[in-house]
Design a protein around this motif. Structure first.
Motif, PDB file in Angstrom:
ATOM      1  N   ALA A  92       0.310  -7.873  11.896  1.00  5.81           N
ATOM      2  CA  ALA A  92      -0.927  -8.013  11.322  1.00  5.81           C
ATOM      3  C   ALA A  92      -0.857  -8.811  10.164  1.00  5.81           C
ATOM      4  N   VAL A  93      -1.887  -9.269   9.297  1.00 10.82           N
ATOM      5  CA  VAL A  93      -1.798  -9.700   7.983  1.00 10.82           C
ATOM      6  C   VAL A  93      -2.061  -8.597   7.037  1.00 10.82           C
ATOM      7  N   TYR A  94      -1.097  -8.752   6.063  1.00  9.94           N
ATOM      8  CA  TYR A  94      -0.875  -7.506   5.087  1.00  9.94           C
ATOM      9  C   TYR A  94      -1.681  -7.948   3.879  1.00  9.94           C
ATOM     10  N   TYR A  95      -2.410  -7.077   3.303  1.00  9.42           N
ATOM     11  CA  TYR A  95      -3.008  -7.597   1.896  1.00  9.42           C
ATOM     12  C   TYR A  95      -2.869  -6.611   0.796  1.00  9.42           C
ATOM     13  N   CYS A  96      -2.420  -6.912  -0.396  1.00  4.46           N
ATOM     14  CA  CYS A  96      -2.290  -6.233  -1.571  1.00  4.46           C
ATOM     15  C   CYS A  96      -3.720  -6.143  -2.126  1.00  4.46           C
ATOM     16  N   ALA A  97      -3.734  -4.901  -2.887  1.00  2.00           N
ATOM     17  CA  ALA A  97      -5.026  -4.640  -3.604  1.00  2.00           C
ATOM     18  C   ALA A  97      -4.880  -3.851  -5.196  1.00  2.00           C
ATOM     19  N   ALA A  98      -5.774  -3.883  -5.775  1.00  2.00           N
ATOM     20  CA  ALA A  98      -5.713  -3.365  -7.073  1.00  2.00           C
ATOM     21  C   ALA A  98      -6.969  -2.856  -7.524  1.00  2.00           C
ATOM     22  N   GLY A  99      -6.915  -1.489  -7.820  1.00  2.00           N
ATOM     23  CA  GLY A  99      -8.021  -0.772  -8.399  1.00  2.00           C
ATOM     24  C   GLY A  99      -8.222   0.035  -9.363  1.00  2.00           C
ATOM     25  N   GLY A 100      -9.135   0.086  -9.894  1.00  2.00           N
ATOM     26  CA  GLY A 100      -9.157   0.845 -11.520  1.00  2.00           C
ATOM     27  C   GLY A 100      -9.134   2.282 -11.291  1.00  2.00           C
ATOM     28  N   SER A 101      -9.346   2.715 -10.026  1.00  2.00           N
ATOM     29  CA  SER A 101      -9.027   4.302  -9.713  1.00  2.00           C
ATOM     30  C   SER A 101      -8.382   4.465  -8.572  1.00  2.00           C
ATOM     31  N   TRP A 102      -7.695   5.594  -8.577  1.00  2.00           N
ATOM     32  CA  TRP A 102      -7.279   6.041  -7.393  1.00  2.00           C
ATOM     33  C   TRP A 102      -7.997   5.850  -6.040  1.00  2.00           C
ATOM     34  N   ASP A 103      -9.377   6.531  -6.272  1.00  2.00           N
ATOM     35  CA  ASP A 103     -10.158   6.670  -5.336  1.00  2.00           C
ATOM     36  C   ASP A 103     -10.760   5.232  -4.818  1.00  2.00           C
ATOM     37  N   SER A 104     -10.772   4.183  -5.660  1.00  2.00           N
ATOM     38  CA  SER A 104     -11.301   2.789  -5.304  1.00  2.00           C
ATOM     39  C   SER A 104     -10.386   2.333  -4.076  1.00  2.00           C
ATOM     40  N   VAL A 105      -9.057   2.651  -4.386  1.00  2.00           N
ATOM     41  CA  VAL A 105      -8.115   1.983  -3.447  1.00  2.00           C
ATOM     42  C   VAL A 105      -8.019   2.933  -2.031  1.00  2.00           C
ATOM     43  N   VAL A 106      -8.066   4.221  -2.278  1.00  2.00           N
ATOM     44  CA  VAL A 106      -7.973   4.955  -1.242  1.00  2.00           C
ATOM     45  C   VAL A 106      -9.356   4.910  -0.233  1.00  2.00           C
ATOM     46  N   ARG A 107     -10.308   4.436  -0.653  1.00  2.00           N
ATOM     47  CA  ARG A 107     -11.588   4.560  -0.060  1.00  2.00           C
ATOM     48  C   ARG A 107     -11.834   2.997   0.305  1.00  2.00           C
ATOM     49  N   GLU A 108     -10.692   2.279   0.200  1.00  2.00           N
ATOM     50  CA  GLU A 108     -10.705   0.818   0.607  1.00  2.00           C
ATOM     51  C   GLU A 108     -11.918   0.083  -0.100  1.00  2.00           C
ATOM     52  N   LYS A 109     -11.960   0.391  -1.347  1.00  2.00           N
ATOM     53  CA  LYS A 109     -12.956  -0.454  -2.224  1.00  2.00           C
ATOM     54  C   LYS A 109     -12.236  -0.824  -3.660  1.00  2.00           C
ATOM     55  N   PRO A 110     -11.278  -1.545  -3.298  1.00  2.00           N
ATOM     56  CA  PRO A 110     -10.454  -2.019  -4.952  1.00  2.00           C
ATOM     57  C   PRO A 110     -11.180  -3.269  -5.398  1.00  2.00           C
ATOM     58  N   ASP A 111     -10.755  -3.177  -6.622  1.00  2.00           N
ATOM     59  CA  ASP A 111     -11.276  -4.372  -7.425  1.00  2.00           C
ATOM     60  C   ASP A 111     -10.752  -5.863  -7.035  1.00  2.00           C
ATOM     61  N   TYR A 112      -9.628  -5.799  -6.557  1.00  2.00           N
ATOM     62  CA  TYR A 112      -9.038  -6.964  -6.453  1.00  2.00           C
ATOM     63  C   TYR A 112      -8.345  -7.025  -5.030  1.00  2.00           C
ATOM     64  N   TRP A 113      -8.292  -8.186  -4.546  1.00  2.00           N
ATOM     65  CA  TRP A 113      -7.554  -8.456  -3.182  1.00  2.00           C
ATOM     66  C   TRP A 113      -6.386  -9.781  -3.449  1.00  2.00           C
ATOM     67  N   GLY A 114      -5.480  -9.582  -2.438  1.00  2.00           N
ATOM     68  CA  GLY A 114      -4.883 -10.713  -2.437  1.00  2.00           C
ATOM     69  C   GLY A 114      -5.202 -11.611  -1.210  1.00  2.00           C
ATOM     70  N   GLN A 115      -4.525 -12.509  -0.831  1.00  2.00           N
ATOM     71  CA  GLN A 115      -4.829 -13.387   0.100  1.00  2.00           C
ATOM     72  C   GLN A 115      -4.085 -13.102   1.390  1.00  2.00           C
ATOM     73  N   GLY A 116      -3.182 -12.213   1.406  1.00  2.00           N
ATOM     74  CA  GLY A 116      -2.576 -11.807   2.681  1.00  2.00           C
ATOM     75  C   GLY A 116      -1.331 -12.552   2.987  1.00  2.00           C
ATOM     76  N   THR A 117      -0.105 -11.904   3.623  1.00  2.00           N
ATOM     77  CA  THR A 117       0.981 -12.279   4.371  1.00  2.00           C
ATOM     78  C   THR A 117       1.101 -11.843   5.493  1.00  2.00           C
ATOM     79  N   GLN A 118       1.224 -12.803   6.603  1.00  2.00           N
ATOM     80  CA  GLN A 118       1.525 -12.491   8.032  1.00  2.00           C
ATOM     81  C   GLN A 118       2.793 -11.753   8.261  1.00  2.00           C
ATOM     82  N   VAL A 119       2.713 -10.614   8.921  1.00  2.00           N
ATOM     83  CA  VAL A 119       3.991  -9.824   9.426  1.00  2.00           C
ATOM     84  C   VAL A 119       3.670  -9.994  11.104  1.00  2.00           C
ATOM     85  N   THR A 120       4.873 -10.418  11.756  1.00  2.00           N
ATOM     86  CA  THR A 120       4.677 -10.351  13.073  1.00  2.00           C
ATOM     87  C   THR A 120       5.930  -9.564  13.517  1.00  2.00           C
TER      88      THR A 120
END
Length: 123
Positions: A92-120
């Motif tokens: 998959a393409v793996y994305y890093c994310a950052a959120g101002g709260s734990w819930d925001s990340v766990v609920r897949e609604k972080p504040d910021y996303w990276g562009q992704g890196t491919q893992v095969t």
């Protein structure tokens, strides 16, 4: 300008390991929860795992529990995803994310996303 930049992706054989890194810049991230997500071809993006701002708490999807480990650097703006015992279905393409709260990340609604890196993972 806030940026999250992932690195460390690549091609690996099944059973192998990879370590992904994510560097966050543009603001202070030491108080942010950080997470990893992935998106396989033809599938929706899915949650992989996350780590609290202090690094004391982690949470993983069942599909990676026991194989993947998330950690973060001392400065708080680095986060890692150690992936062991890789399977072809981890491709998959793996994305890093950052959120101002734990819930925001766990609920897949972080504040910021990276562009992704491919893992095969080859079988």
């Amino acid at each position: 300008q806030v940026q999250l930049v992932e690195s460390g992706g690549g091609l690996v054989q099944a059973g192998g390991s990879l370590r992904l890194s994510c560097v966050a810049s543009g603001r202070t991230f030491s108080s942010y929860a950080m997470g990893w997500f992935r998106q396989a071809p033809g599938k929706e993006r899915e949650f992989v795992g996350c780590i609290s701002w202090s690094g004391s708490s982690t949470y993983y999807a069942d599909s990676v529990k026991g194989r993947f480990t998330i950690s973060r650097g001392y400065a708080g703006n680095l986060v890692y995803l150690q992936m062991n015992s890789l399977k072809p279905e981890d491709t998959a393409v793996y994305y890093c994310a950052a959120g101002g709260s734990w819930d925001s990340v766990v609920r897949e609604k972080p504040d910021y996303w990276g562009q992704g890196t491919q893992v095969t993972v080859s079988s």
